[in-house]
Design an enzyme around this catalytic site. Sequence first.
Site, PDB file in Angstrom:
ATOM      1  N   HIS A 101      11.358  90.160  -0.113  1.00 35.84           N
ATOM      2  CA  HIS A 101      12.411  89.535  -0.803  1.00 35.84           C
ATOM      3  C   HIS A 101      12.788  90.483  -1.731  1.00 35.84           C
ATOM      4  CE1 HIS A 101      12.479  86.073   1.607  1.00 35.84           C
ATOM      5  NE2 HIS A 101      12.879  85.071   0.761  1.00 35.84           N
ATOM      6  N   ASP A 166      11.668  81.392 -10.464  1.00 36.46           N
ATOM      7  CA  ASP A 166      12.653  80.238 -10.001  1.00 36.46           C
ATOM      8  C   ASP A 166      12.148  80.021  -8.408  1.00 36.46           C
ATOM      9  OD1 ASP A 166      13.560  80.192 -12.539  1.00 36.46           O
ATOM     10  OD2 ASP A 166      15.419  81.415 -11.940  1.00 36.46           O
ATOM     11  N   GLU A 282      16.342  78.077 -19.571  1.00 35.58           N
ATOM     12  CA  GLU A 282      17.093  79.130 -18.972  1.00 35.58           C
ATOM     13  C   GLU A 282      18.717  78.973 -19.580  1.00 35.58           C
ATOM     14  OE1 GLU A 282      16.761  79.966 -14.756  1.00 35.58           O
ATOM     15  OE2 GLU A 282      14.723  80.586 -15.048  1.00 35.58           O
TER      16      GLU A 282
END
Length: 522
Positions: A101, A166, A282
Amino acid sequence: MVQNHPMASRCMMILLLSIVCQSKPLTNSLYHKLLSLPIADNLHVDPESICAASVDFGLIVREIPAVVLRPSRPEDIATLVAFAYNESTIPFTISARGRGHSILGQAMAHDGVVMDMTSLGHKWRGATVFWSWSLGHYADVGGQQLWIDVLEETLKHGVAPVSWTDYLYLTVGGTLSNVGISGQTFRYGPQIRNVYEMDVITGTGDFSTCSPQKNPELFYSVLGGLGQFGIITRARIALGQAPKRAKWVRMLYSDFSAFTMDQERLISHHGRDQDEALDYVEGLLLMRRNSDGWISFFSLSDHQRLMSLVTEHELLYCIEVAKYYDGRTESTVDKDLEKILKNLSHVPEFVFEKDVAYVDFLNRVRVEELGLRGRGLWKVPHPWLHLFVPKSGIADFNLGVFKNIVLKKNITTGTVLIFPMHKNKWDDRMSAVIPDEDVFYAVAFLQSSGFRDWQEFDLQNKEVLRFCEHNGIKAKQYLPNYSTEREWMQHFGPKWRAFQESKARFDPKMLLSPGQRIFNHN
Ligand code: FAD
């Protein structure tokens, strides 16, 4: 490195790759050498394996490895690394690949060996929960484990890691090699700060257990070390009591300084009375252009007034917070939250609250992923840019970047995150690099593009970096991407020397994670 391959040519590449790779067993001398090792059955050179290891989530860079190793146990990894270090007459590099990723080839190995860590699976080491007087609850987890699996396993014991990313479909080894940040970082520090011990196979093929007490140089080098010093096969992770549910709130701002002042106020509550502390803070940048990335949180009946507000102001800022609760705090959580959010300066009437299961809160990005996959928008190029921006420069950043670059260019799609954290929750002995200010902001442009236009986003990213440089904003790249030694020296600053020394000590032949392009320049 191959860049610039639109969708059509991507299919072409796969076809070409199949042709090239089918002939590889005959011509691939590295593969033939490796066949003499006891890991022969774990080596793969078929086109699908090679193709999968030559791309990543970014879909921008392609590096073709000679061989893919699917280890069944850590000893297979050590066998390969020791062979590369001690015996091989053919020099080759080795890259551990978690879920791939990365954005720009960081887990690739040109003409080398990519180790598909996920093949270790659950069989070798899942997540095992322990308790001790000194550490409380902790888990031993395999470096190849996905955080979602760690969550599921630890929840069976009523506990969970305290610091998250996240998105949970990333590997423990992959995020610890970077940092691992999310809205919990302000309170618990990043994921690298919540590790007690690791097992690492260094670039000499040796197994080492390291912790702040045992082999501390290896321990601190590996955390945030971009895979340069060893392959993490086990990490001992800090756990806390798992709550049951989360109150999840979003508040909108049209004024940037009110937004940042409130964010900083909210993160300063931690450490005092637990009931007065949030568990997650956030923030997001909202524009019409990237509404796909943020609108789904809100209920359909609010969409119209939200779009009117964003049209009126062009840019809106959104603070997103969460407060967890369980049976013990169920009756008081609303009052506590009200107290925490009292006197904030958001746009009145634009506060939105959800009450969701804790697991659903942590796994919220999965819902977005499945939506994007469904629309064919997940496997597209991701010209992302992540920065840590010091507090002293965040107002200039808003003006110069959000307003004068992002808004004017009007190409940004996807989520743009902005949230503050405290330097004192980090550990300067670790390899990770952050700005030298007490408070700094994570700013992430999580952009998706087409296969033909990712360069446009790349140019915008470069303009953002130039703006920071020309205006004295001492931002640091997170998930850094540089190609020259000079740039890496600048990035690491005073840490560069120690970084180099650790490389010489733990991976003297510079075998590991060549895709980071720190010590291996093609
Ligand atoms: P890979 O991309 O496979 O590897 C990354 C680097 O680590 C490579 O250099 C590789 O060689 C090395 N490596 C991999 N495994 C090991 C190991 N076991 N030992 C040593 N080195 C290893 N980051 C955050 O901090 N917070 C977020 O909220 C967040 N959200 C994300 C959401 C998405 C959709 C994506 C795509 C990325 C996100 N990231 C986030 C970034 C992410 O943390 C990094 O991209 C991370 O590298 C991905 O993990 P991976 O397991 O796929 O690693």
